[in-house]
Design a protein around this motif. Structure first.
Motif, PDB file in Angstrom:
ATOM      1  N   ALA A  23     -11.024 -60.300 -26.805  1.00 53.04           N
ATOM      2  CA  ALA A  23     -10.259 -59.100 -26.446  1.00 53.04           C
ATOM      3  C   ALA A  23     -10.461 -58.045 -27.522  1.00 53.04           C
ATOM      4  O   ALA A  23     -10.647 -58.368 -28.691  1.00 53.04           O
ATOM      5  N   LYS A  24     -10.475 -56.785 -27.102  1.00 53.27           N
ATOM      6  CA  LYS A  24     -10.597 -55.685 -28.063  1.00 53.27           C
ATOM      7  C   LYS A  24      -9.550 -54.635 -27.735  1.00 53.27           C
ATOM      8  O   LYS A  24      -9.296 -54.375 -26.562  1.00 53.27           O
ATOM      9  N   GLY A  25      -8.981 -54.039 -28.747  1.00 57.32           N
ATOM     10  CA  GLY A  25      -7.978 -53.010 -28.459  1.00 57.32           C
ATOM     11  C   GLY A  25      -7.320 -52.484 -29.716  1.00 57.32           C
ATOM     12  O   GLY A  25      -7.849 -52.639 -30.823  1.00 57.32           O
ATOM     13  N   TRP A  26      -6.178 -51.871 -29.512  1.00 57.31           N
ATOM     14  CA  TRP A  26      -5.411 -51.272 -30.610  1.00 57.31           C
ATOM     15  C   TRP A  26      -4.112 -52.041 -30.773  1.00 57.31           C
ATOM     16  O   TRP A  26      -3.494 -52.449 -29.786  1.00 57.31           O
ATOM     17  N   VAL A  27      -3.717 -52.195 -32.016  1.00 57.14           N
ATOM     18  CA  VAL A  27      -2.510 -52.947 -32.319  1.00 57.14           C
ATOM     19  C   VAL A  27      -1.281 -52.101 -32.004  1.00 57.14           C
ATOM     20  O   VAL A  27      -1.172 -50.964 -32.464  1.00 57.14           O
ATOM     21  N   ARG A  28      -0.418 -52.634 -31.181  1.00 62.06           N
ATOM     22  CA  ARG A  28       0.842 -51.931 -30.903  1.00 62.06           C
ATOM     23  C   ARG A  28       1.877 -52.304 -31.963  1.00 62.06           C
ATOM     24  O   ARG A  28       2.521 -51.438 -32.532  1.00 62.06           O
ATOM     25  N   THR A  29       2.029 -53.609 -32.189  1.00 65.45           N
ATOM     26  CA  THR A  29       2.976 -54.072 -33.216  1.00 65.45           C
ATOM     27  C   THR A  29       2.453 -55.363 -33.813  1.00 65.45           C
ATOM     28  O   THR A  29       1.642 -56.067 -33.203  1.00 65.45           O
ATOM     29  N   ILE A  39       0.619 -60.490 -32.884  1.00 64.06           N
ATOM     30  CA  ILE A  39       0.105 -59.124 -32.719  1.00 64.06           C
ATOM     31  C   ILE A  39       0.166 -58.767 -31.239  1.00 64.06           C
ATOM     32  O   ILE A  39      -0.325 -59.534 -30.392  1.00 64.06           O
ATOM     33  N   ALA A  40       0.753 -57.615 -30.925  1.00 63.61           N
ATOM     34  CA  ALA A  40       0.722 -57.124 -29.530  1.00 63.61           C
ATOM     35  C   ALA A  40      -0.475 -56.194 -29.430  1.00 63.61           C
ATOM     36  O   ALA A  40      -0.533 -55.160 -30.100  1.00 63.61           O
ATOM     37  N   LEU A  41      -1.447 -56.585 -28.623  1.00 60.09           N
ATOM     38  CA  LEU A  41      -2.695 -55.822 -28.528  1.00 60.09           C
ATOM     39  C   LEU A  41      -2.769 -55.131 -27.175  1.00 60.09           C
ATOM     40  O   LEU A  41      -2.485 -55.727 -26.138  1.00 60.09           O
ATOM     41  N   ASN A  42      -3.187 -53.864 -27.200  1.00 61.14           N
ATOM     42  CA  ASN A  42      -3.298 -53.096 -25.953  1.00 61.14           C
ATOM     43  C   ASN A  42      -4.653 -52.405 -25.919  1.00 61.14           C
ATOM     44  O   ASN A  42      -5.103 -51.877 -26.927  1.00 61.14           O
ATOM     45  N   ASP A  43      -5.295 -52.423 -24.767  1.00 59.68           N
ATOM     46  CA  ASP A  43      -6.606 -51.745 -24.686  1.00 59.68           C
ATOM     47  C   ASP A  43      -6.602 -50.609 -23.669  1.00 59.68           C
ATOM     48  O   ASP A  43      -7.646 -50.067 -23.307  1.00 59.68           O
ATOM     49  N   GLY A  44      -5.424 -50.244 -23.180  1.00 60.03           N
ATOM     50  CA  GLY A  44      -5.335 -49.112 -22.255  1.00 60.03           C
ATOM     51  C   GLY A  44      -5.593 -49.465 -20.800  1.00 60.03           C
ATOM     52  O   GLY A  44      -5.413 -48.625 -19.930  1.00 60.03           O
ATOM     53  N   SER A  45      -5.981 -50.718 -20.528  1.00 64.31           N
ATOM     54  CA  SER A  45      -6.242 -51.070 -19.127  1.00 64.31           C
ATOM     55  C   SER A  45      -4.951 -51.322 -18.367  1.00 64.31           C
ATOM     56  O   SER A  45      -4.938 -51.340 -17.143  1.00 64.31           O
ATOM     57  N   THR A  46      -3.874 -51.533 -19.084  1.00 65.14           N
ATOM     58  CA  THR A  46      -2.566 -51.797 -18.483  1.00 65.14           C
ATOM     59  C   THR A  46      -1.492 -51.419 -19.482  1.00 65.14           C
ATOM     60  O   THR A  46      -1.760 -51.313 -20.677  1.00 65.14           O
ATOM     61  N   VAL A  47      -0.299 -51.242 -18.980  1.00 64.52           N
ATOM     62  CA  VAL A  47       0.816 -50.908 -19.876  1.00 64.52           C
ATOM     63  C   VAL A  47       1.232 -52.146 -20.677  1.00 64.52           C
ATOM     64  O   VAL A  47       1.864 -52.055 -21.713  1.00 64.52           O
ATOM     65  N   THR A  68      -2.298 -53.133 -38.873  1.00 64.62           N
ATOM     66  CA  THR A  68      -1.011 -52.458 -38.688  1.00 64.62           C
ATOM     67  C   THR A  68      -1.049 -51.700 -37.368  1.00 64.62           C
ATOM     68  O   THR A  68      -2.116 -51.575 -36.747  1.00 64.62           O
ATOM     69  N   THR A  69       0.084 -51.167 -36.963  1.00 63.50           N
ATOM     70  CA  THR A  69       0.171 -50.401 -35.714  1.00 63.50           C
ATOM     71  C   THR A  69      -0.903 -49.314 -35.663  1.00 63.50           C
ATOM     72  O   THR A  69      -1.042 -48.539 -36.602  1.00 63.50           O
ATOM     73  N   GLY A  70      -1.671 -49.317 -34.574  1.00 61.26           N
ATOM     74  CA  GLY A  70      -2.702 -48.298 -34.395  1.00 61.26           C
ATOM     75  C   GLY A  70      -4.087 -48.743 -34.823  1.00 61.26           C
ATOM     76  O   GLY A  70      -5.081 -48.131 -34.440  1.00 61.26           O
ATOM     77  N   ALA A  71      -4.168 -49.827 -35.612  1.00 60.52           N
ATOM     78  CA  ALA A  71      -5.486 -50.313 -36.043  1.00 60.52           C
ATOM     79  C   ALA A  71      -6.240 -50.883 -34.840  1.00 60.52           C
ATOM     80  O   ALA A  71      -5.631 -51.330 -33.870  1.00 60.52           O
ATOM     81  N   LEU A  98     -11.979 -56.393 -37.785  1.00 62.12           N
ATOM     82  CA  LEU A  98     -11.231 -55.134 -37.901  1.00 62.12           C
ATOM     83  C   LEU A  98     -12.218 -53.981 -37.744  1.00 62.12           C
ATOM     84  O   LEU A  98     -13.180 -53.871 -38.499  1.00 62.12           O
ATOM     85  N   TYR A  99     -12.014 -53.123 -36.733  1.00 58.99           N
ATOM     86  CA  TYR A  99     -12.897 -51.959 -36.551  1.00 58.99           C
ATOM     87  C   TYR A  99     -12.419 -50.776 -37.386  1.00 58.99           C
ATOM     88  O   TYR A  99     -13.170 -50.144 -38.091  1.00 58.99           O
ATOM     89  N   GLY A 100     -11.130 -50.474 -37.241  1.00 62.51           N
ATOM     90  CA  GLY A 100     -10.627 -49.273 -37.925  1.00 62.51           C
ATOM     91  C   GLY A 100      -9.199 -49.472 -38.364  1.00 62.51           C
ATOM     92  O   GLY A 100      -8.359 -49.896 -37.582  1.00 62.51           O
ATOM     93  N   THR A 101      -8.932 -49.170 -39.630  1.00 66.10           N
ATOM     94  CA  THR A 101      -7.554 -49.263 -40.104  1.00 66.10           C
ATOM     95  C   THR A 101      -6.782 -48.026 -39.643  1.00 66.10           C
ATOM     96  O   THR A 101      -7.381 -47.059 -39.148  1.00 66.10           O
ATOM     97  N   CYS A 102      -5.480 -48.051 -39.811  1.00 63.82           N
ATOM     98  CA  CYS A 102      -4.640 -46.936 -39.366  1.00 63.82           C
ATOM     99  C   CYS A 102      -3.464 -46.821 -40.323  1.00 63.82           C
ATOM    100  O   CYS A 102      -2.588 -47.688 -40.322  1.00 63.82           O
ATOM    101  N   ASP A 103      -3.502 -45.801 -41.155  1.00 63.12           N
ATOM    102  CA  ASP A 103      -2.465 -45.622 -42.180  1.00 63.12           C
ATOM    103  C   ASP A 103      -1.069 -45.644 -41.547  1.00 63.12           C
ATOM    104  O   ASP A 103      -0.722 -44.743 -40.783  1.00 63.12           O
ATOM    105  N   PRO A 104      -0.293 -46.684 -41.846  1.00 59.59           N
ATOM    106  CA  PRO A 104       1.000 -46.835 -41.162  1.00 59.59           C
ATOM    107  C   PRO A 104       1.990 -45.724 -41.487  1.00 59.59           C
ATOM    108  O   PRO A 104       2.929 -45.485 -40.719  1.00 59.59           O
TER     109      PRO A 104
END
Ligand code: 4AD
Ligand code: MG
Length: 466
Positions: A23-29, A39-47, A68-71, A98-104
């Motif tokens: 799975a690939k996506g962005w970390v929600r929490t 980790i709650a992961l979301n890739d935009g294909s569903t809410v 972190t959130t957004g990574a 890890l593809y991209g970090t996201c300053d929390p």
């Protein structure tokens, strides 16, 4: 690395446990304790998110601290039945990239402030929220359903020009298009010399594709347009955009009744399509913003829209005023209805969508068919709960003489409209059409209350970011 192909979260959530997945996506929490992280992961294909269970002993502490959130990450592991409630399956992480970090601290999308007002101030990032994900997916589903509806009926999708010389609606709210140097405008005889402009004449962005649509309908019978429309109305309301999308079907051999039948069938089809195909997103929006949403969507399906004339509508509104109801704007025969009046008819009086017909000719555009009374025209507006006008349409004036009469009466230029008048000169036919405001439809379907929140990049007075 021996990795399976990536599966979208939407599909993972309905997959059988046991298999190895990617799975690939962005970390929600991210939450948990020293031994295990969730980790709650979301890739935009569903809410919905997929939960990733991380045994901290298997991973580098430094890596985990950067999640972190957004990574953005890729996770490989086995899909297992979830022990926790809330989801059927989760991924037991075996590998994390890890593809991209996201300053929390600096990330503008924080859990603590997700008000729609705040999100409008970080509109470039707001698409990443669950709310805008849901809106974007529903917007897409509706666009697809619109094409499907007309395609299944044999309508031809006609692309009408965005740059035009004609003000179809006659309201004068046009954005001019020019390549002239505004600091040094070419003049001739005291007037702007448009012959020096790019097109050799004054041009603007279109306010409607209807007039060109009529050229198409009188050639191939039934067409629809679906494109952006521009209006320089200075109305800063929750229902107006300066750039909005409109769907404009135009049909030869349709009278006003056929037009209303099609409009009613069309919006019901779209609402049904949303209920059938977007339930996850609708449930999310229903729970978060508007707990009457799904109920309201269902409520317009099972009933016939109420068809009344403008004159009857005015009588009802005047009666309401006499009974003590207070409107902000006065209402009497001859005035254009405000959204508060439309909503009174729909929500209070008839308690269902209303189609208002036969308006005073002075408040409607030149192309509408004149009724025998000489005072009213064969227009129709579809009015919806919470929205007011969602569709505006009419039977068109098919008579050459009457059309030219209206053009003269309104002081418009026949010369500029010769191309349009030719449809009445050569093989004129009764015909009708309407325009559905795409964002007005989306206001209804998503339950959002501000039109700025149903279009990804809104344009309104003093606002054209990106
Ligand atoms: O009622 P309108 O002005 O009708 C026309 O443009 C006709 N040419 C349509 C036709 O008969 N082919 O606009 C049609 C619809 C409205 O009912 C409303 O839903 C939407 O377009 N609309 C707007 N939506 C967002 N922002 C605005 N500024 C809008 N103006 C109109
Ligand atoms: Mg209108």
């Amino acid at each position: 690395m021996d990795r399976p192909v990536r599966t979208k979260v939407k599909d993972l959530l309905h997959s059988e446990p046991g298999q190895k997945v990617l799975a690939k996506g962005w970390v929600r929490t991210k939450r948990g304790n020293k031994q295990v992280k969730f980790i709650a992961l979301n890739d935009g294909s569903t809410v919905n998110n997929i939960q990733i269970v991380v045994n901290t002993e298997l991973f580098d502490e430094n890596l985990l601290s950067q999640i972190t959130t957004g990574a953005s990450i890729a996770v490989c592991g086995h899909l297992v039945a979830s022990v926790g409630s809330g989801q059927a399956v989760e991924i037991q992480a075996e590998e994390i990239e890890l593809y991209g970090t996201c300053d929390p601290v600096r990330y503008p999308i924080q859990k603590k402030d997700t008000s729609l007002e705040y999100l409008r101030t970080v509109a470039h990032m707001r698409l990443r929220t669950n709310t805008f994900g849901a809106v974007l997916r529903i917007r897409h589903a509706m666009a697809f359903a619109i094409h499907k509806f007309f395609n299944d009926k044999g309508f031809v999708y006609l692309n009408t020009p965005l740059i035009t010389e004609s003000d179809a609606e006659g309201a004068g709210d046009m954005f001019q298009v020019t390549t002239m140097d505004l600091a040094n405008i070419p003049m001739h005889g005291g007037k702007v010399d448009f012959s020096k402009d790019f097109f050799g004449k004054k041009t603007s962005l279109t306010v409607s594709g209807q007039l060109e649509g009529e050229l198409g309908a009188t050639a191939v019978g039934e067409i629809y347009t679906f494109g952006p429309t521009f209006r320089a109305e200075n109305s800063n309301t929750p229902r107006h955009l300066a750039e909005f999308w409109m769907i404009e079907p135009e049909m030869a051999f349709y009278d006003i009744q056929d037009d209303m039948d099609l409009a009613e069938e069309f919006v019901k089809y779209l609402v049904q399509y949303a209920l059938d195909n977007c339930m996850d997103d609708l449930s999310f929006l229903n729970d978060k913003y508007d707990n009457g949403l799904i109920e309201r969507l269902r409520s317009v399906l099972g009933i016939e829209f109420r068809r009344v004339t403008y004159t009857e509508g005015i009588e009802i509104l005047e009666e309401a005023v006499r009974g003590g109801h207070q409107f902000e704007y006065p209402v009497h025969w001859g005035t254009d209805l405000q959204s508060e009046h439309e909503r009174y008819l729909v929500e209070t009086h008839f308690q269902r969508p209303v189609i208002l017909t036969d308006f005073p000719k002075d408040i409607k555009a030149f192309y509408m068919k004149l009724n025998d009374d000489g005072k009213t025209v064969r227009g129709m507006d579809v009015l919806f709960p919470k929205i007011g006008e969602i569709i505006g349409g009419s039977e068109r004036e098919a008579s050459l003489e009457k059309l030219e009469g209206r053009i003269d009466e309104l002081g418009m230029s026949r010369k500029n409209l010769e191309w349009y008048i030719d449809t009445r000169r050569y093989g004129t036919v009764p015909h009708s059409g309407f325009g559905l405001g795409f964002e007005r439809l989306l206001l209804f379907v998503t339950g959002m209350s501000n039109i700025r929140d149903v279009i990804p990049f809104p344009r309104t007075p003093k606002n054209a970011e990106f």
